[in-house]
Design an enzyme around this catalytic site. Structure first.
Site, PDB file in Angstrom:
ATOM      1  N   CYS A  65      59.913  68.098  31.119  1.00 23.35           N
ATOM      2  CA  CYS A  65      59.129  66.550  31.602  1.00 23.35           C
ATOM      3  C   CYS A  65      59.670  66.249  32.739  1.00 23.35           C
ATOM      4  CB  CYS A  65      59.912  65.625  30.526  1.00 23.35           C
ATOM      5  SG  CYS A  65      59.266  64.093  30.499  1.00 23.35           S
ATOM      6  N   CYS A  68      61.238  62.554  32.560  1.00 26.03           N
ATOM      7  CA  CYS A  68      62.709  62.658  32.238  1.00 26.03           C
ATOM      8  C   CYS A  68      63.579  62.952  33.275  1.00 26.03           C
ATOM      9  CB  CYS A  68      62.531  63.748  30.915  1.00 26.03           C
ATOM     10  SG  CYS A  68      61.726  63.137  29.732  1.00 26.03           S
TER      11      CYS A  68
END
Length: 322
Positions: A65, A68
């Protein structure tokens, strides 16, 4: 011999001394000697219940991600300030912990939860360090509605959801084994899963039918009777019903016959009464005729009597004149 023994003992001694250091250096949170130790606590299926006590901020992330990865440094800095904020900072890798992903019902990444003594709230604010600190210092989480009880990670429903996510992870691993290790075609792997799903469905359906038969048997309470006794009982009941129907028909016929007899008797009574009335009328007519005849016969007599009296008076007058 002695030198060799001393050398072996020295190597063993060094191994005992250096063993713990080697183990510590192999831990996941131990970085290189120049990097500070991370204060972010990694949670998994075995220790996730720690969030049910105290105050926590928990991040769900995935290594692939991009959002993230951009937030990773901010989350580390936030964890360094956790001692001043009286809060514990944790993170969960959803690729390694699918059960926790299902328990918290993670649908977007990154996802942040605030937990205070087992009460969970979804953090939807900005992901900057200042906003995260203000959320805890200013107790902004108190204005956020908690997660419903049935959706709480500690609820029975979320336990079941975690089990489903674990099952999906096992199925994915089996699929990878079929296509990777065994070299099976993807569609063949899908066909195997479809066949297994159908067999499991049939088995569960059979078990459900057996359980329902045990709990709610279809037999009557007189299941101990033999087939002949049951047939005899049915015949007796049918005969009784036929007798009742015949009796009802006979009673209906009797009622109709009585009604007909009553009608006939009523007609006869009416005829007799009309005959009596006619006879009485004839008798009355005869009597009235006789009376009229008597009146007619009496009328000439009265006239003759009147003439005779007149004649007598005339004769008396004549006598008196003489």
């Amino acid at each position: 011999m002695a030198a060799g023994g001393c050398g072996g003992r020295g190597v063993l001694f060094l191994a005992v001394l250096l063993g713990p250091a080697a183990c510590i250096s192999s831990l996941p949170w131990a970085g290189s000697p120049g990097e500070p130790r991370s204060r972010v606590q990694v949670l998994g299926g075995s220790n996730w219940s720690l969030v049910l006590q105290g105050q926590w901020m928990l991040e769900f992330y995935a290594p692939w991600c991009s959002a993230c990865r951009q937030m990773e440094l901010t989350w580390e800095n936030f964890a360094r300030e956790s001692e001043h904020l009286d809060i514990t900072i944790g993170k969960v890798d959803v690729t390694q912990e699918p059960g926790l992903s299902g328990r918290f019902f993670i649908t977007t990444l990154p996802t942040i939860y605030h937990a205070n003594d087992g009460v969970f709230r979804r953090y939807r604010g900005s992901r900057t360090l200042e906003d995260l600190q203000g959320y805890v210092l200013e107790r902004k989480w108190e204005a956020v509605e908690p997660v419903a009880g049935w959706k709480s990670p500690s609820s029975i429903m979320m336990h079941g959801m975690a089990g489903l996510f674990h099952l999906s992870e096992y199925i994915r691993q089996i699929h990878s084994y079929f296509t990777g290790t065994l070299g099976m075609h993807v569609w063949m792997s899908y066909a195997v899963f479809i066949l297994v799903t159908l067999l499991i469905g049939l088995f569960l359906g059979l078990m459900l039918v057996l359980i329902s038969d045990c709990l709610c048997p279809s037999k009557s309470r007189y299941s101990t009777e033999t087939s002949e006794e049951a047939i005899t009982k049915d015949n007796v009941e049918n005969a009784a019903l036929e007798e009742q129907e015949e009796a009802a028909e006979l009673s209906a016929d009797d009622a109709e016959g009585n009604a007909d007899v009553k009608d006939v008797s009523d007609e006869e009574d009416a005829a007799n009464s009309s005959a009596d009335d006619s006879q009485e009328d004839l008798a009355l007519g005869k009597e009235s005729g006789e009376e009229e005849m008597e009146d007619i016969s009496e009328q000439p007599l009265a006239a003759s009597e009147t003439e005779s009296s007149v004649r007598q008076r005339k004769s008396q007058v004549a006598d008196d004149g003489l």
